[in-house]
Design a protein around this motif. Structure first.
Motif, PDB file in Angstrom:
ATOM      1  N   ALA A  19       0.834  -1.210   0.000  1.00 22.37           N
ATOM      2  CA  ALA A  19       0.000   0.000   0.000  1.00 22.37           C
ATOM      3  C   ALA A  19       0.865   1.254   0.000  1.00 22.37           C
ATOM      4  CB  ALA A  19      -0.933  -0.007   1.208  1.00 22.37           C
ATOM      5  N   ALA A  20       1.994   1.202   0.710  1.00 15.86           N
ATOM      6  CA  ALA A  20       2.885   2.369   0.784  1.00 15.86           C
ATOM      7  C   ALA A  20       3.519   2.687  -0.569  1.00 15.86           C
ATOM      8  CB  ALA A  20       3.975   2.121   1.821  1.00 15.86           C
ATOM      9  N   ALA A  21       3.547   1.698  -1.466  1.00 12.91           N
ATOM     10  CA  ALA A  21       4.172   1.899  -2.773  1.00 12.91           C
ATOM     11  C   ALA A  21       3.168   2.303  -3.847  1.00 12.91           C
ATOM     12  CB  ALA A  21       4.884   0.619  -3.208  1.00 12.91           C
ATOM     13  N   THR A  22       1.894   2.413  -3.482  1.00 13.09           N
ATOM     14  CA  THR A  22       0.885   2.758  -4.483  1.00 13.09           C
ATOM     15  C   THR A  22       0.904   4.252  -4.766  1.00 13.09           C
ATOM     16  OG1 THR A  22      -0.802   2.992  -2.747  1.00 13.09           O
ATOM     17  CG2 THR A  22      -0.617   0.851  -3.806  1.00 13.09           C
ATOM     18  N   GLY A  23       0.323   4.629  -5.911  1.00 14.82           N
ATOM     19  CA  GLY A  23       0.360   6.031  -6.333  1.00 14.82           C
ATOM     20  C   GLY A  23      -0.983   6.720  -6.295  1.00 14.82           C
ATOM     21  N   SER A  24      -1.978   6.090  -5.652  1.00 15.64           N
ATOM     22  CA  SER A  24      -3.306   6.699  -5.634  1.00 15.64           C
ATOM     23  C   SER A  24      -4.124   6.127  -4.489  1.00 15.64           C
ATOM     24  CB  SER A  24      -4.037   6.408  -6.950  1.00 15.64           C
ATOM     25  OG  SER A  24      -4.398   5.043  -7.013  1.00 15.64           O
ATOM     26  N   PRO A  25      -5.177   6.839  -4.064  1.00 16.34           N
ATOM     27  CA  PRO A  25      -6.072   6.309  -3.027  1.00 16.34           C
ATOM     28  C   PRO A  25      -6.721   4.993  -3.440  1.00 16.34           C
ATOM     29  CG  PRO A  25      -6.444   8.659  -3.340  1.00 16.34           C
ATOM     30  CD  PRO A  25      -5.531   8.215  -4.445  1.00 16.34           C
ATOM     31  N   LEU A  26      -7.092   4.877  -4.715  1.00 16.39           N
ATOM     32  CA  LEU A  26      -7.713   3.640  -5.193  1.00 16.39           C
ATOM     33  C   LEU A  26      -6.738   2.472  -5.114  1.00 16.39           C
ATOM     34  CD1 LEU A  26      -9.670   4.970  -8.296  1.00 16.39           C
ATOM     35  CD2 LEU A  26     -10.670   3.817  -6.333  1.00 16.39           C
ATOM     36  N   GLY A  27      -5.501   2.706  -5.519  1.00 22.46           N
ATOM     37  CA  GLY A  27      -4.486   1.658  -5.449  1.00 22.46           C
ATOM     38  C   GLY A  27      -4.226   1.228  -4.020  1.00 22.46           C
ATOM     39  N   ARG A  28      -4.173   2.206  -3.121  1.00 25.42           N
ATOM     40  CA  ARG A  28      -3.945   1.889  -1.704  1.00 25.42           C
ATOM     41  C   ARG A  28      -5.086   1.031  -1.156  1.00 25.42           C
ATOM     42  NH1 ARG A  28      -1.300   3.395   2.899  1.00 25.42           N
ATOM     43  NH2 ARG A  28       0.111   4.697   1.712  1.00 25.42           N
ATOM     44  N   GLU A  29      -6.321   1.430  -1.460  1.00 26.70           N
ATOM     45  CA  GLU A  29      -7.465   0.660  -0.973  1.00 26.70           C
ATOM     46  C   GLU A  29      -7.439  -0.767  -1.505  1.00 26.70           C
ATOM     47  OE1 GLU A  29     -11.154   2.643  -1.741  1.00 26.70           O
ATOM     48  OE2 GLU A  29     -10.456   4.533  -0.851  1.00 26.70           O
ATOM     49  N   HIS A  30      -7.080  -0.913  -2.767  1.00 21.13           N
ATOM     50  CA  HIS A  30      -7.026  -2.239  -3.377  1.00 21.13           C
ATOM     51  C   HIS A  30      -5.934  -3.084  -2.720  1.00 21.13           C
ATOM     52  CE1 HIS A  30      -7.821  -5.251  -6.380  1.00 21.13           C
ATOM     53  NE2 HIS A  30      -6.574  -5.237  -6.808  1.00 21.13           N
ATOM     54  N   ALA A  31      -4.783  -2.461  -2.489  1.00 24.93           N
ATOM     55  CA  ALA A  31      -3.677  -3.195  -1.864  1.00 24.93           C
ATOM     56  C   ALA A  31      -4.037  -3.630  -0.448  1.00 24.93           C
ATOM     57  CB  ALA A  31      -2.425  -2.317  -1.842  1.00 24.93           C
ATOM     58  N   GLU A  32      -4.678  -2.762   0.308  1.00 28.60           N
ATOM     59  CA  GLU A  32      -5.026  -3.069   1.692  1.00 28.60           C
ATOM     60  C   GLU A  32      -6.115  -4.136   1.798  1.00 28.60           C
ATOM     61  OE1 GLU A  32      -6.019   0.815   3.086  1.00 28.60           O
ATOM     62  OE2 GLU A  32      -3.951   1.295   3.704  1.00 28.60           O
ATOM     63  N   ALA A  33      -6.846  -4.350   0.708  1.00 35.05           N
ATOM     64  CA  ALA A  33      -7.930  -5.337   0.734  1.00 35.05           C
ATOM     65  C   ALA A  33      -7.518  -6.689   0.144  1.00 35.05           C
ATOM     66  CB  ALA A  33      -9.133  -4.793  -0.034  1.00 35.05           C
ATOM     67  N   LEU A  34      -6.275  -6.805  -0.335  1.00 35.15           N
ATOM     68  CA  LEU A  34      -5.843  -8.043  -0.982  1.00 35.15           C
ATOM     69  C   LEU A  34      -5.811  -9.229  -0.014  1.00 35.15           C
ATOM     70  CD1 LEU A  34      -2.888  -6.935  -3.293  1.00 35.15           C
ATOM     71  CD2 LEU A  34      -5.107  -7.841  -3.999  1.00 35.15           C
ATOM     72  N   CYS A  35      -6.205 -10.381  -0.538  1.00 37.15           N
ATOM     73  CA  CYS A  35      -6.096 -11.635   0.204  1.00 37.15           C
ATOM     74  C   CYS A  35      -5.546 -12.698  -0.740  1.00 37.15           C
ATOM     75  CB  CYS A  35      -7.466 -12.083   0.727  1.00 37.15           C
ATOM     76  SG  CYS A  35      -8.037 -11.152   2.160  1.00 37.15           S
ATOM     77  N   PRO A  36      -4.771 -13.641  -0.232  1.00 36.42           N
ATOM     78  CA  PRO A  36      -4.236 -14.699  -1.098  1.00 36.42           C
ATOM     79  C   PRO A  36      -5.364 -15.538  -1.682  1.00 36.42           C
ATOM     80  CG  PRO A  36      -3.083 -14.633   1.002  1.00 36.42           C
ATOM     81  CD  PRO A  36      -4.289 -13.760   1.142  1.00 36.42           C
ATOM     82  N   SER A  37      -5.156 -16.017  -2.901  1.00 36.92           N
ATOM     83  CA  SER A  37      -6.132 -16.887  -3.555  1.00 36.92           C
ATOM     84  C   SER A  37      -5.695 -18.338  -3.407  1.00 36.92           C
ATOM     85  CB  SER A  37      -6.253 -16.533  -5.031  1.00 36.92           C
ATOM     86  OG  SER A  37      -7.097 -17.433  -5.692  1.00 36.92           O
ATOM     87  N   THR A  38      -6.683 -19.228  -3.431  1.00 40.62           N
ATOM     88  CA  THR A  38      -6.375 -20.671  -3.416  1.00 40.62           C
ATOM     89  C   THR A  38      -6.719 -21.318  -4.754  1.00 40.62           C
ATOM     90  OG1 THR A  38      -8.573 -21.103  -2.491  1.00 40.62           O
ATOM     91  CG2 THR A  38      -6.752 -20.852  -0.925  1.00 40.62           C
TER      92      THR A  38
END
Length: 244
Positions: A19-38
């Motif tokens: 999230a700290a490496a993202t360049g926008s609020p949308l990118g940050r939100e997406h990064a913070e919501a990521l979960c690993p897939s199975t």
């Protein structure tokens, strides 16, 4: 993968770094919501996308996927029938321009970055709206005269009315016979109206509408009668300008 396993792996720290490496609020939100897939298929696709992005970062250092804004609230307001101010409109225009650049960039490199190009292809083509906005709205949010014929006419009449008022009042303050009535020989604007500062004791010598007075009460801010109607015209034109 359950929450306890993610906690033991300190996956939240990975998300924070991403999230700290993202360049926008949308990118940050997406990064913070990521979960690993199975799902193996999803995992393979995401790894391929990441490999493409890594290659892009290495081979295309000049590529800047930025220049856009988080316009979700603005779009919501527009969808509800709200009126957007100039700055909001310009941000929409900049966002559309950035989207166009990204779509065009990947369209020319589809063979090199097929997965990322597939994502870019989903960006709506709104170039005409982009041109209309950026042709008429300046970076500070001011709408240019060429936005409409009506607006150009209103602003032309407004400019003439302001010049005429200033000329009348400047002649007034320059007259030696009027100097003694004035606190200062200058023309100012108070609440959108052109006025002159008149000494309280000479109020009856300068007929007009009092718009304000100094804290001590020794100076009155007056619009002399010769410019009252012109002042009213200016206010009406300003209202018409905002409406247009």
């Amino acid at each position: 993968m359950d929450a306890k396993a993610l906690a033991r792996l300190e996956f939240h720290k990975i998300r924070q770094r991403l999230a700290a490496a993202t360049g926008s609020p949308l990118g940050r939100e997406h990064a913070e919501a990521l979960c690993p897939s199975t799902d193996e298929t999803v995992i393979a696709r995401l790894q391929e996308e990441t490999a493409e992005a890594t290659r892009l970062h290495r081979l295309e250092p000049s590529f800047e996927p930025y220049g856009w804004h988080d316009i979700r609230e603005v779009l919501h307001r527009a969808a509800q029938g709200g009126i957007l101010d100039g700055i909001s409109l310009y941000q929409v225009g900049e966002t559309l321009a950035a989207s166009s650049r990204i779509r065009k960039f990947f369209a020319a490199r589809k063979a090199h970055y097929p997965l990322l190009s597939g994502v870019a292809e989903k960006i709506a083509d709104l170039r005409e709206l982009e041109r209309r906005i950026l042709r008429t709205v300046l970076p500070g949010g001011e709408v240019q005269d060429n936005a409409s014929t009506e607006l150009a006419g209103i602003r032309s009449r407004l400019a003439r009315a302001r010049v005429e008022i200033k000329e009348v009042l400047e002649r007034f303050v320059r007259l030696p016979s009027n100097r003694k009535y004035l606190q200062d020989a200058l023309v100012t604007i108070r609440e959108g109206r052109y006025v002159v500062p008149v000494k309280q004791e000479y109020r009856k010598h300068v007929p007009g509408i009092v718009h304000d007075q100094s804290a001590s009460g020794s100076t009155l801010i007056i619009a002399p009668f010769p410019v009252v109607e012109k002042n009213n015209l200016v206010r009406r034109l300003e209202t018409a300008e905002r409406r247009e």
